[in-house]
Design an enzyme around this catalytic site. Structure first.
Site, short mmCIF file in Angstrom:
data_model
loop_
_atom_site.label_atom_id
_atom_site.label_comp_id
_atom_site.label_asym_id
_atom_site.label_seq_id
_atom_site.Cartn_x
_atom_site.Cartn_y
_atom_site.Cartn_z
N ASP A 284 1.54 4.88 2.39
CA ASP A 284 1.09 5.38 3.27
C ASP A 284 1.70 7.08 3.33
O ASP A 284 2.33 6.94 3.38
CB ASP A 284 1.68 4.27 4.59
CG ASP A 284 1.85 3.21 4.54
OD1 ASP A 284 0.92 2.43 5.32
OD2 ASP A 284 3.03 2.28 4.58
N ASP B 277 0.28 -0.84 -0.26
CA ASP B 277 0.40 0.23 0.12
C ASP B 277 0.63 1.35 -0.36
O ASP B 277 2.60 1.59 0.27
CB ASP B 277 -0.59 0.10 1.29
CG ASP B 277 -0.33 -0.04 2.14
OD1 ASP B 277 0.97 -0.04 2.20
OD2 ASP B 277 -0.66 0.16 3.90
N ASP C 257 -2.99 4.58 2.59
CA ASP C 257 -4.18 4.74 4.10
C ASP C 257 -3.26 6.46 4.39
O ASP C 257 -2.60 6.53 4.18
CB ASP C 257 -2.57 3.94 5.28
CG ASP C 257 -3.53 2.73 5.23
OD1 ASP C 257 -4.44 2.68 4.36
OD2 ASP C 257 -2.90 1.50 6.12
P1 UTP Z 1 2.63 -1.08 6.51
O1 UTP Z 1 1.72 -2.48 7.12
O2 UTP Z 1 2.01 -0.76 5.46
O3 UTP Z 1 4.34 -1.54 6.74
O4 UTP Z 1 2.47 -0.23 8.13
P2 UTP Z 1 4.36 -1.17 5.82
O5 UTP Z 1 6.08 -1.25 6.07
O6 UTP Z 1 4.73 0.36 4.94
O7 UTP Z 1 5.06 -2.22 4.26
P3 UTP Z 1 4.70 -2.22 2.75
O8 UTP Z 1 5.61 -1.97 2.29
O9 UTP Z 1 3.15 -1.65 3.11
O10 UTP Z 1 4.16 -4.34 2.50
C1 UTP Z 1 3.28 1.01 8.26
C2 UTP Z 1 3.28 1.63 9.66
O11 UTP Z 1 2.77 1.77 9.99
C3 UTP Z 1 2.77 1.56 11.49
C4 UTP Z 1 2.88 0.55 11.53
O12 UTP Z 1 2.60 -0.93 12.08
C5 UTP Z 1 4.08 0.41 10.12
O13 UTP Z 1 5.25 0.06 11.00
N1 UTP Z 1 0.58 1.66 11.97
C6 UTP Z 1 -0.23 0.74 10.84
C7 UTP Z 1 0.65 2.32 12.71
O14 UTP Z 1 1.74 2.81 14.11
N2 UTP Z 1 -0.73 2.02 13.39
C8 UTP Z 1 -2.00 2.14 12.89
O15 UTP Z 1 -2.66 2.29 12.62
C9 UTP Z 1 -1.78 1.13 11.39
MN MN Z 2 2.80 0.54 3.91
#
Ligand code: UTP
Ligand code: MN
Length: 484
Positions: free
Chosen positions: A325, A323, A408
């Site tokens: 972020d 995804d 997100d």
């Molecule tokens: P992701 O699941 O998107 O992981 O969460 P990523 O490292 O970007 O991996 P890919 O590349 O998408 O697969 C990003 C970070 O956001 C945190 C998660 O713990 C993760 O470290 N997070 C997510 C929060 O801190 N709070 C939330 O409510 C949701």
């Molecule tokens: Mn991510």
């Protein structure tokens, strides 16, 4: 080279100016000297006074009585040739150390014991003999991911891939504990600067339990692990991991949220089903950059003073993600609660919104600190599926010129921004260890909302991520080194 003036200038000042001055000296066997070069004069003064206020003795000049030389940012070679020029010799009770030893000591309020990883090695001595204390490999690797620099340059992929299959399989079966042990082992191996060549090299490495060791042993002897092969061929594992039938559940897991109210769940199921093919494909860095422009445009249109930064894996330098972020910074209080609905509305009007799940803020300052860590934070956030126009090649089958991408967005209040940025940058394992380290080693509570010191019952302010690492007595780890 070190400017000679540095020392001459120092010597003009009386050497005893601060030594055992107003502050009471608590630690008599330790006498510090901070190297000014690279650290800078004002930081050196600041750190010296900080140490003195905590009962350390700090010398302004490199006298024969100095026991701990602390340097920041200097190349070992340059530092050592300067030290040798000054007649400084390392002995069993004279150490040349990284700033990490200093920051850890300040945080602990006492000189922490010197470990191998604290030493700045003298390259010349290292070549001459292996008897140098820092030539010993043991304990060079920390058991905490937040004390390791893990880039995307993985020299032990053959082992980490296998360990991660084992971890994932256990996770899919609901065995979180054993799964974490394999994840930890894989993560530690990812931080190593070179490939393991002999099994004996694992002897002094942390995070390796007997199961992980056995897998490493088997792979180094046979090239693969029979258990891992078995899992990869297992119908159940393949179904869970790859089957379309579970697509909506995969999407639901991707949503990072476990909203249990039924409307959310069923619409997530439908969205997961409809866009499965697209959202199960990795998102590239190019696609992430294109999305950033779209998100930025919408955010600025809604609030011109707001800014957008990419977080998650792409901030850590990854080329692909599941995804994209984004974290939104709003300078006016209260804006964080209205910006996301407005952005969603705009995406809708642009006809690029395929799915949205908006979670309103449940953040309450009075409920901090949170003593048990919650996976989700309380900030206003949304999980979206966005239509992204394809650059060149169109989907041959349906003449579809777009793909669906998971996006997100999180919008924390301004004074919570730094903690949220750190949390959302991940990696999940890096953050898990950072929080564990804070709690177990420093008596502090860290989450996406705040950093709290249990000893003084105070919240520790942080304008930048560097501030958070400094409060924890940790060397700063750049986002691209947090791929634990
Ligand atoms: P992701 O699941 O998107 O992981 O969460 P990523 O490292 O970007 O991996 P890919 O590349 O998408 O697969 C990003 C970070 O956001 C945190 C998660 O713990 C993760 O470290 N997070 C997510 C929060 O801190 N709070 C939330 O409510 C949701
Ligand atoms: Mn991510």
């Amino acid at each position: 080279m070190f400017p000679k003036a540095l020392l001459t200038r120092k010597r003009r000042r009386p050497e005893v100016a601060f030594v055992g001055g107003r502050e009471e000296v608590k630690f008599r066997d330790v006498r510090l000297f901070l190297v000014e070069r690279r650290m800078g004069k004002s930081r050196r003064n600041f750190l010296s006074n900080l140490a003195r206020s905590k009962g350390f003795c700090v010398d302004d000049a490199l006298s024969a009585d100095v026991t701990h030389v602390v340097s920041e940012g200097n190349a070992a070679q340059e530092l050592w040739s300067w030290l040798e020029e000054q007649g400084f010799r390392e002995t069993h009770d004279k150490h040349v150390l990284h700033i990490s030893w200093f920051t850890e000591s300040m945080s602990a309020g006492r000189p922490v014991s010197v470990e191998i990883r604290h030493y700045i090695q003298n390259p010349a001595v290292d070549q001459r003999s292996c008897a140098h204390p820092s030539a010993k490999p043991e304990s060079a690797v920390s058991p905490y991911a937040c004390q390791r620099r893990t880039t995307l340059d993985n020299h032990n992929k053959i082992f980490t891939d296998a360990l991660e299959v084992l971890a994932e399989n256990l996770e899919l079966c609901g065995n979180q504990g054993p799964s974490l042990a394999f994840r930890r082992a894989a993560s530690m191996l990812k931080s190593l600067p070179a490939a393991l060549r002999r099994l004996e090299e694992t002897q002094h490495l942390p995070c390796l339990g007997e199961h992980s060791r056995a897998i490493i042993e088997e792979i180094s002897e046979c090239g693969s692990s029979s258990r891992v092969e078995e899992i990869l061929n297992d119908e159940r594992y393949r179904t869970m991991k790859f089957s379309q039938g579970n697509s909506s559940h995969i999407f639901f897991r991707q949503c990072k949220s476990l909203v249990c109210h039924s409307i959310s769940y069923s619409s997530a199921l439908v969205a997961g089903f409809l866009f499965y093919e697209d959202i199960s494909k990795p998102v590239s860095r190019t696609e992430a950059s294109a999305l950033k422009i779209i998100v930025e445009e919408a955010v600025i249109c809604v609030n011109p003073s707001a800014t957008v930064s990419i977080t998650g894996g792409f901030r850590r330098g990854k080329e692909f993600g599941h995804d994209v972020d984004f974290i939104i910074k709003t300078p006016e209080a209260g804006q964080e609660d209205v910006i996301l609905p407005a952005v969603i509305k705009r995406f809708k009007s642009q006809n690029i919104l395929l799915y949205s799940d908006l979670q309103e803020s449940t953040f309450d300052l009075r409920k901090l600190p949170t003593h048990c860590f919650e996976a989700m934070d309380h900030f206003s956030k949304c999980f979206l599926i966005i239509k992204l126009k394809r650059e060149q090649e169109t989907d041959a089958r349906a003449g579809k010129d777009w793909r669906a991408v998971r996006v997100d967005l999180v919008a924390p209040p301004l004074e919570r921004f730094t903690y949220a940025l750190l949390g959302w940058t991940g990696s999940t394992l890096f953050l898990r260890d950072l929080r564990r380290f804070a709690r177990l080693e420093r008596g502090k509570l860290l989450d996406n909302h705040a950093l709290y010191d249990k000893a003084t019952n105070t919240f520790l302010p942080a304008k930048t991520e560097e501030d958070i690492f400094a409060h924890l007595g940790l060397e700063y780890i750049e986002p691209w080194q947090r791929n634990a």
